[in-house]
Scaffold this motif. Structure first.
Motif, PDB file in Angstrom:
ATOM      1  N   UNK A 118      42.174  73.807  32.665  1.00  0.00           N
ATOM      2  CA  UNK A 118      42.743  72.450  32.564  1.00  0.00           C
ATOM      3  C   UNK A 118      43.242  72.078  31.165  1.00  0.00           C
ATOM      4  N   UNK A 119      43.343  73.044  30.288  1.00  0.00           N
ATOM      5  CA  UNK A 119      43.874  72.769  28.952  1.00  0.00           C
ATOM      6  C   UNK A 119      45.351  72.402  29.030  1.00  0.00           C
ATOM      7  N   UNK A 120      46.101  73.069  29.878  1.00  0.00           N
ATOM      8  CA  UNK A 120      47.539  72.810  29.983  1.00  0.00           C
ATOM      9  C   UNK A 120      47.820  71.397  30.471  1.00  0.00           C
ATOM     10  N   UNK A 121      46.917  70.831  31.268  1.00  0.00           N
ATOM     11  CA  UNK A 121      47.123  69.485  31.820  1.00  0.00           C
ATOM     12  C   UNK A 121      47.070  68.394  30.753  1.00  0.00           C
ATOM     13  N   UNK A 122      46.668  68.748  29.545  1.00  0.00           N
ATOM     14  CA  UNK A 122      46.610  67.777  28.452  1.00  0.00           C
ATOM     15  C   UNK A 122      47.985  67.214  28.109  1.00  0.00           C
ATOM     16  N   UNK A 123      49.044  67.872  28.560  1.00  0.00           N
ATOM     17  CA  UNK A 123      50.391  67.379  28.262  1.00  0.00           C
ATOM     18  C   UNK A 123      50.575  65.942  28.742  1.00  0.00           C
ATOM     19  N   UNK A 124      49.885  65.569  29.805  1.00  0.00           N
ATOM     20  CA  UNK A 124      49.988  64.194  30.331  1.00  0.00           C
ATOM     21  C   UNK A 124      49.514  63.173  29.301  1.00  0.00           C
ATOM     22  N   UNK A 125      48.467  63.510  28.571  1.00  0.00           N
ATOM     23  CA  UNK A 125      47.966  62.606  27.524  1.00  0.00           C
ATOM     24  C   UNK A 125      49.011  62.425  26.431  1.00  0.00           C
ATOM     25  N   UNK A 126      49.678  63.522  26.082  1.00  0.00           N
ATOM     26  CA  UNK A 126      50.703  63.450  25.041  1.00  0.00           C
ATOM     27  C   UNK A 126      51.893  62.617  25.486  1.00  0.00           C
ATOM     28  N   UNK A 127      52.122  62.548  26.794  1.00  0.00           N
ATOM     29  CA  UNK A 127      53.212  61.722  27.314  1.00  0.00           C
ATOM     30  C   UNK A 127      52.840  60.237  27.327  1.00  0.00           C
ATOM     31  N   UNK A 141      54.384  65.157  14.082  1.00  0.00           N
ATOM     32  CA  UNK A 141      54.668  64.583  15.399  1.00  0.00           C
ATOM     33  C   UNK A 141      55.939  65.166  15.995  1.00  0.00           C
ATOM     34  N   UNK A 142      56.944  65.413  15.169  1.00  0.00           N
ATOM     35  CA  UNK A 142      58.200  65.976  15.662  1.00  0.00           C
ATOM     36  C   UNK A 142      58.010  67.342  16.300  1.00  0.00           C
ATOM     37  N   UNK A 143      57.215  68.194  15.675  1.00  0.00           N
ATOM     38  CA  UNK A 143      56.961  69.526  16.222  1.00  0.00           C
ATOM     39  C   UNK A 143      56.167  69.418  17.521  1.00  0.00           C
ATOM     40  N   UNK A 144      55.178  68.525  17.541  1.00  0.00           N
ATOM     41  CA  UNK A 144      54.368  68.338  18.754  1.00  0.00           C
ATOM     42  C   UNK A 144      55.263  67.871  19.902  1.00  0.00           C
ATOM     43  N   UNK A 145      56.152  66.920  19.634  1.00  0.00           N
ATOM     44  CA  UNK A 145      57.063  66.418  20.671  1.00  0.00           C
ATOM     45  C   UNK A 145      58.030  67.511  21.132  1.00  0.00           C
ATOM     46  N   UNK A 200      56.125  69.771  23.390  1.00  0.00           N
ATOM     47  CA  UNK A 200      55.925  69.105  24.674  1.00  0.00           C
ATOM     48  C   UNK A 200      57.181  69.209  25.540  1.00  0.00           C
ATOM     49  N   UNK A 201      58.323  68.965  24.943  1.00  0.00           N
ATOM     50  CA  UNK A 201      59.596  69.048  25.673  1.00  0.00           C
ATOM     51  C   UNK A 201      59.844  70.464  26.193  1.00  0.00           C
ATOM     52  N   UNK A 202      59.623  71.459  25.356  1.00  0.00           N
ATOM     53  CA  UNK A 202      59.826  72.851  25.763  1.00  0.00           C
ATOM     54  C   UNK A 202      58.806  73.238  26.831  1.00  0.00           C
ATOM     55  N   UNK A 203      57.545  72.829  26.637  1.00  0.00           N
ATOM     56  CA  UNK A 203      56.485  73.110  27.605  1.00  0.00           C
ATOM     57  C   UNK A 203      56.873  72.603  28.991  1.00  0.00           C
ATOM     58  N   UNK A 204      57.369  71.369  29.052  1.00  0.00           N
ATOM     59  CA  UNK A 204      57.772  70.791  30.335  1.00  0.00           C
ATOM     60  C   UNK A 204      58.926  71.584  30.953  1.00  0.00           C
TER      61      UNK A 204
END
Length: 137
Positions: free
Chosen positions: A48-57, A105-109, A112-116
């Protein structure tokens, strides 16, 4: 017959850069290394580590990093949960450990975009919305 002496070529060779490997739109620079983000391995999805993307959104990064242990239903705080997600996205623990404090923050975002995109999240969520709309209609 006339002979002409052709001059010898210069012995120096120019260095040619390496060709771009992978997909540039799925690449991000972390430290001095350009890495390509690939679809997330099943082991990170199962734990469930990958599901953390929802928190970042949903939450600003500063709020996530301020979250205390237990906020995610386990013993991780926001800092640890973010680090775990970054390791899952890059599949490179040492790279993240070496450069974690340098990320912004820019790199994290961007990650996140690439991950999605590489995990086809947007495409599948759109299909779900279309199915729900069709059922209601």
């Amino acid at each position: 017959m006339v002979e002409t002496n052709k001059p010898l070529p210069a012995p120096e060779q120019t260095d040619k850069g390496l060709p771009q490997i992978g997909s540039p739109e799925n690449s991000v620079r972390i430290g001095d290394q350009l890495i390509e983000i690939k679809p997330t391995k099943l082991k990170y999805q199962r734990n469930r580590t990958a599901a953390f993307y929802r928190m970042l959104e949903l939450y600003p990064l500063a709020d996530i990093l301020a979250m205390e242990a237990g906020a995610f239903g386990d013993d991780r705080d926001g800092d640890k949960a973010l680090m775990d997600w970054l390791i899952a996205v890059t599949d490179n623990e040492q790279l993240i450990l070496d450069h974690y404090n340098e990320l912004d923050t820019g790199v994290i975002e961007q990650l996140l975009q690439i991950f999605r995109r590489v995990n086809r999240m947007d495409e599948k969520e759109q299909k779900q919305k279309n199915l729900l709309t069709a059922r209601k209609g």
